[in-house]
Enzyme design. Sequence first.
Site, PDB file in Angstrom:
ATOM      1  N   ARG A  60      51.947  65.250 -57.322  1.00 42.27           N
ATOM      2  CA  ARG A  60      53.028  64.209 -57.179  1.00 42.27           C
ATOM      3  C   ARG A  60      53.233  63.204 -58.302  1.00 42.27           C
ATOM      4  O   ARG A  60      53.102  63.618 -59.540  1.00 42.27           O
ATOM      5  CB  ARG A  60      53.365  63.494 -55.973  1.00 42.27           C
TER       6      ARG A  60
ATOM      7  N   GLY B 263      53.334  66.963 -46.591  1.00 39.44           N
ATOM      8  CA  GLY B 263      52.744  68.084 -47.005  1.00 39.44           C
ATOM      9  C   GLY B 263      51.395  68.678 -46.392  1.00 39.44           C
ATOM     10  O   GLY B 263      50.594  67.609 -46.123  1.00 39.44           O
TER      11      GLY B 263
ATOM     12  N   THR C 118      46.407  64.458 -47.355  1.00 36.98           N
ATOM     13  CA  THR C 118      47.236  65.084 -48.618  1.00 36.98           C
ATOM     14  C   THR C 118      46.367  65.492 -49.873  1.00 36.98           C
ATOM     15  O   THR C 118      45.051  64.899 -49.842  1.00 36.98           O
ATOM     16  CB  THR C 118      48.004  63.766 -49.132  1.00 36.98           C
TER      17      THR C 118
ATOM     18  N   ARG D  27      58.827  66.743 -43.263  1.00 36.40           N
ATOM     19  CA  ARG D  27      59.209  65.567 -43.769  1.00 36.40           C
ATOM     20  C   ARG D  27      60.449  65.295 -42.955  1.00 36.40           C
ATOM     21  O   ARG D  27      61.603  65.797 -43.081  1.00 36.40           O
ATOM     22  CB  ARG D  27      59.584  65.582 -45.277  1.00 36.40           C
TER      23      ARG D  27
ATOM     24  N   ASP E 115      51.289  58.657 -47.699  1.00 34.45           N
ATOM     25  CA  ASP E 115      51.832  57.327 -47.834  1.00 34.45           C
ATOM     26  C   ASP E 115      53.171  57.131 -47.285  1.00 34.45           C
ATOM     27  O   ASP E 115      53.419  56.178 -46.425  1.00 34.45           O
ATOM     28  CB  ASP E 115      51.731  56.505 -49.123  1.00 34.45           C
TER      29      ASP E 115
ATOM     30  N   ASP F 235      46.072  60.139 -53.483  1.00 38.50           N
ATOM     31  CA  ASP F 235      46.919  58.917 -53.928  1.00 38.50           C
ATOM     32  C   ASP F 235      46.768  57.731 -53.276  1.00 38.50           C
ATOM     33  O   ASP F 235      47.582  56.955 -53.324  1.00 38.50           O
ATOM     34  CB  ASP F 235      48.512  59.409 -54.466  1.00 38.50           C
TER      35      ASP F 235
ATOM     36  N   ASP G  10      46.975  64.960 -52.770  1.00 45.56           N
ATOM     37  CA  ASP G  10      47.239  64.305 -53.995  1.00 45.56           C
ATOM     38  C   ASP G  10      46.039  63.289 -54.283  1.00 45.56           C
ATOM     39  O   ASP G  10      46.068  62.947 -55.453  1.00 45.56           O
ATOM     40  CB  ASP G  10      48.480  63.532 -53.767  1.00 45.56           C
TER      41      ASP G  10
HETATM   42  O1  F6P Z   1      52.117  65.664 -51.434  1.00 44.50           O
HETATM   43  C1  F6P Z   1      51.609  67.038 -51.493  1.00 44.50           C
HETATM   44  C2  F6P Z   1      52.285  67.742 -52.498  1.00 44.50           C
HETATM   45  O2  F6P Z   1      51.749  69.097 -52.519  1.00 44.50           O
HETATM   46  C3  F6P Z   1      52.563  67.388 -53.785  1.00 44.50           C
HETATM   47  O3  F6P Z   1      51.572  67.303 -54.747  1.00 44.50           O
HETATM   48  C4  F6P Z   1      53.815  68.019 -54.216  1.00 44.50           C
HETATM   49  O4  F6P Z   1      54.478  67.397 -55.535  1.00 44.50           O
HETATM   50  C5  F6P Z   1      54.564  68.314 -53.088  1.00 44.50           C
HETATM   51  O5  F6P Z   1      53.771  67.898 -51.835  1.00 44.50           O
HETATM   52  C6  F6P Z   1      55.315  69.289 -52.996  1.00 44.50           C
HETATM   53  O6  F6P Z   1      56.235  69.208 -51.747  1.00 44.50           O
HETATM   54  P1  F6P Z   1      57.023  70.619 -51.090  1.00 44.50           P
HETATM   55  O7  F6P Z   1      55.913  71.404 -50.419  1.00 44.50           O
HETATM   56  O8  F6P Z   1      57.899  69.914 -50.149  1.00 44.50           O
HETATM   57  O9  F6P Z   1      57.754  71.232 -52.206  1.00 44.50           O
END
Ligand code: F6P
Length: 328
Positions: A178, A17, A132, A78, A109, A136, A134
């Site tokens: 997440r 992300g 990120t 991804r 991660d 995390d 997050d």
């Molecule tokens: O890891 C960053 C994040 O924004 C998380 O907080 C969230 O769960 C996820 O990515 C959302 O992913 P996507 O943009 O693929 O929907």
Amino acid sequence: MSFRPAPAHIGVLTSGGDAPGMNAAIRAVVRTARFNNLEVSGIYGGYEGLIKNEVRKLNVRDVSNIIQRGGTMLRSARSAAFRTTEGRTVAKATMDRHGMDALIVIGGDGSFAGAAIFQAEHGIPVIGIPGTIDNDLPGTDATIGFDTATNTAMEAVDRIRDTASSHDRLFFVEVMGRTCGAIALHCGIAAGAEYIMVPERPQGIDELITALENTERSKSSVIVIVAEGDEEGGAYEVARKVKARYDHYDTRVSVLGHVQRGGNPSVADRVLASLTGVAAVERLLSGGSAEMVGQANGKLVFIPFRSLLDQSQALDGELLRILGILSI
Ligand code: F6P
């Protein structure tokens, strides 16, 4: 650190992300590489771009006027293909074709898990920069994007408070993160939320309802921040369960979603990105590999990928405690 020739040509990519401040990190990597007379190439679209040969040389002016922009100029993805041995072999061939002999990965991660395998299979020196929203990743006090995302969430909750208190309403606001409750916790303290629900400390609906009964009597509005990874299943689910038991609440739900990922990075994120971007290149030059550069207690730290992937970031117990005191 192993003994090997210093890299001459660094590839840089963003993965997973996007996060505000990634551009500032790209800028720092490119300029530090050029400052040290290294070649540097941008890999577009994360690991997928490495597999598909989406590579372009970057120079100092290619990263002008991006430090203030959200998102990532290198785009992100991804990659399922990079999880396979075949995909990583093609990725290595792309590195060889361009003469790239080291890699900097800006991501989270999952991105570092991929980087660790790539490094082990092909001997490519890799340094990770924590990008990120997050927050995390263990070992670093913050990840690039967390401060901006939390400020964005806080501003949204401030606005929700205006309308919630005009109607005596109970709001459930869902934030990202997440499996990590850091955005919920920091935003909860900063916006004066009455309650937060986070995956690291599962409370359940009973505890929430007891807390609501205690606060409801004295407050004109109540805001519950629900981390998206909370075990009750998100803000809509929590609201449904509360409403099923206590129909008299006038409830509303607001899911903040991807608005938290966009926007101009904050000062803290730009500075962290600049520091870690410079440090990543310098670490490669001094022989480092398979590490993430972070910042803890005001000092640069280098955390081996293997120890990162074994642990998760613990939620700050003191912040949890003070939220309980301040929300009475
Ligand atoms: O890891 C960053 C994040 O924004 C998380 O907080 C969230 O769960 C996820 O990515 C959302 O992913 P996507 O943009 O693929 O929907």
